[in-house]
Design a protein around this motif. Structure first.
Motif, mmCIF file in Angstrom:
data_model
loop_
_atom_site.group_PDB
_atom_site.id
_atom_site.type_symbol
_atom_site.label_atom_id
_atom_site.label_comp_id
_atom_site.label_asym_id
_atom_site.label_seq_id
_atom_site.Cartn_x
_atom_site.Cartn_y
_atom_site.Cartn_z
ATOM 1 N N VAL A 1 1.892 36.729 40.686
ATOM 2 C CA VAL A 1 2.099 37.011 39.257
ATOM 3 C C VAL A 1 2.023 38.525 39.048
ATOM 4 C CG1 VAL A 1 1.049 36.778 36.959
ATOM 5 C CG2 VAL A 1 1.189 34.784 38.480
ATOM 6 N N TYR A 2 2.976 39.070 38.292
ATOM 7 C CA TYR A 2 2.978 40.504 37.952
ATOM 8 C C TYR A 2 2.718 40.647 36.461
ATOM 9 C CZ TYR A 2 4.932 41.369 42.561
ATOM 10 O OH TYR A 2 5.106 41.435 43.923
ATOM 11 N N GLN A 3 1.699 41.387 36.116
ATOM 12 C CA GLN A 3 1.395 41.562 34.686
ATOM 13 C C GLN A 3 2.541 42.243 33.941
ATOM 14 O OE1 GLN A 3 -2.502 43.496 34.734
ATOM 15 N NE2 GLN A 3 -3.451 41.538 34.269
ATOM 16 N N SER A 4 3.254 43.128 34.632
ATOM 17 C CA SER A 4 4.343 43.863 33.969
ATOM 18 C C SER A 4 5.462 42.929 33.511
ATOM 19 C CB SER A 4 4.908 44.919 34.921
ATOM 20 O OG SER A 4 5.383 44.296 36.105
ATOM 21 N N ALA B 1 -5.128 41.039 28.945
ATOM 22 C CA ALA B 1 -4.213 40.573 29.989
ATOM 23 C C ALA B 1 -4.948 39.690 31.004
ATOM 24 C CB ALA B 1 -3.567 41.776 30.680
ATOM 25 N N VAL B 2 -6.131 40.137 31.422
ATOM 26 C CA VAL B 2 -6.889 39.400 32.434
ATOM 27 C C VAL B 2 -7.204 37.978 31.949
ATOM 28 C CG1 VAL B 2 -9.163 39.269 33.512
ATOM 29 C CG2 VAL B 2 -7.902 41.407 33.527
ATOM 30 N N ASP C 1 -5.596 34.568 33.458
ATOM 31 C CA ASP C 1 -6.464 33.593 34.113
ATOM 32 C C ASP C 1 -6.365 32.223 33.430
ATOM 33 O OD1 ASP C 1 -7.336 35.189 36.198
ATOM 34 O OD2 ASP C 1 -9.114 35.908 35.156
ATOM 35 N N ILE C 2 -6.256 32.214 32.118
ATOM 36 C CA ILE C 2 -6.083 30.934 31.404
ATOM 37 C C ILE C 2 -4.756 30.293 31.812
ATOM 38 C CG2 ILE C 2 -5.637 29.883 29.143
ATOM 39 C CD1 ILE C 2 -7.674 31.875 27.951
ATOM 40 N N ASP C 3 -3.685 31.077 31.769
ATOM 41 C CA ASP C 3 -2.357 30.510 32.053
ATOM 42 C C ASP C 3 -2.238 30.034 33.506
ATOM 43 O OD1 ASP C 3 -1.722 31.029 29.474
ATOM 44 O OD2 ASP C 3 -0.344 32.693 29.864
ATOM 45 N N SER C 4 -2.980 30.658 34.416
ATOM 46 C CA SER C 4 -2.919 30.251 35.830
ATOM 47 C C SER C 4 -3.937 29.170 36.160
ATOM 48 C CB SER C 4 -3.179 31.454 36.744
ATOM 49 O OG SER C 4 -2.294 32.499 36.475
ATOM 50 N N GLY C 5 -4.731 28.756 35.188
ATOM 51 C CA GLY C 5 -5.731 27.717 35.442
ATOM 52 C C GLY C 5 -6.889 28.185 36.302
#
Ligand code: ZN
Length: 310
Positions: free
Chosen positions: A81-84, A188-189, A193-197
């Protein structure tokens, strides 16, 4: 601290490096620690590149870090996953929090912040809520801050024990969208983390001071926080956290990666046999998964070994 050793597919850990340079001993410790906690629980281990702040990104270093992790034998689950690439998602959360009136616009300049702060917190001036009822100054650039309660918020860390902070008194309402238009790291963190479970956050102790802010964000977003394990910091000869500044002696190379892995295990309180350092990286990792003792990790910071001598 107790980590159940069972095949629990619900456990999800992650490593989230910033692409500001190559992997060094300190980031290897975080990668290894997060990997071992996740694997020992039978969980998945994800990889996220924290390229949130474009001016700080060093071109090419994200790919370099991925190659270095591969050289150390790490295999991550699922795509990186890339935050950008997630700015739209962060924006969506900002809109949601704004609609719920949890955010407010702040027009304070750095100088005004310093002047208005009742006292200095650990991370600089405590924001006294100046713009809570509407931006006070004339400055056109506005940051968005999250209203925080006057309340002690606690969380248990698996290595450091009880963490506790009154956000309003010790920090003040904090920024989620910066005046320059970039999203704050804290936002962002937590959203990632929520979206990735992610259920397990294992990272360096330099991020321990962010934890209560993040726990509060979980609450605002209606989600349970993950379990937290902060790992001891590896220090340079000047007693500062090691970073690029400390030059090449802390940097991983293809020549020293196996020895560095072995040293990182020692750094985490594990007791790998001496001869293991001569094995392939994948074999060192396999030994570590089999023999990992989470309770052996101690919170005290200590010097990083010199990888040049490997
Ligand atoms: Zn303000």
């Amino acid at each position: 601290m107790y980590v159940a050793k069972n095949n629990n597919a619900a456990v999800v850990g992650r490593f989230a490096p910033s692409p500001t340079g190559p992997l060094h001993f300190g980031s290897l410790v975080a990668a290894l620690g997060s990997y071992l906690f996740a694997k020992q629980a039978g969980g998945r281990w994800l990889l996220r590149v924290e390229d949130l702040d474009p001016p700080r990104v060093v071109p090419g270093s994200a790919d370099l870090i991925l190659r270095q992790l591969e050289e150390c034998g790490f295999e991550w689950d699922g795509p990186v996953v890339y935050q950008s690439r997630r700015f739209e998602r962060y924006h969506q959360i900002i809109v949601e929090l704004k609609q719920r009136q949890l955010l407010f616009e702040c027009s304070c300049s750095r100088r005004e912040l310093v002047a208005s702060a009742p006292h200095l917190g650990e991370e600089g001036p405590v924001y006294p809520g100046t713009c809570r009822e509407g931006p006070v100054g004339k400055r056109a650039e506005r940051a968005l801050r999250l209203r925080v309660p006057d309340e002690q918020i606690e969380c248990h860390d698996g290595v450091f024990g009880l963490l506790s902070q009154n956000l309003q008194r010790e920090l003040g309402d904090f920024v989620l969208l910066r005046a320059d238009g970039y999203f704050a790291y804290q936002l962002a963190v937590v959203v990632d983390d929520i979206d990735s479970g992610v259920t397990q956050v294992v990272r360096g102790a330099d991020l321990i001071s962010s934890t209560i802010r993040q726990v509060y964000l979980y609450r605002c977003l209606g989600q349970p926080p993950p379990s937290y394990f902060h790992l001891p910091l590896a220090l340079g000869a000047d007693r500062e956290k090691i970073s690029k500044r400390h030059g090449d002696s802390a940097i991983l190379t293809s020549g020293n990666s196996r020895r560095a892995l072995w040293l990182a295990l020692r750094f985490l309180g594990q007791q790998p046999p001496e001869q293991l350092a001569a094995y392939q990286a994948a074999e060192i990792l396999a030994w570590a998964e089999e023999n990992f003792v989470a309770e052996a990790i101690s919170s005290g910071e200590r010097p990083a070994p010199d990888l040049d001598s490997c």
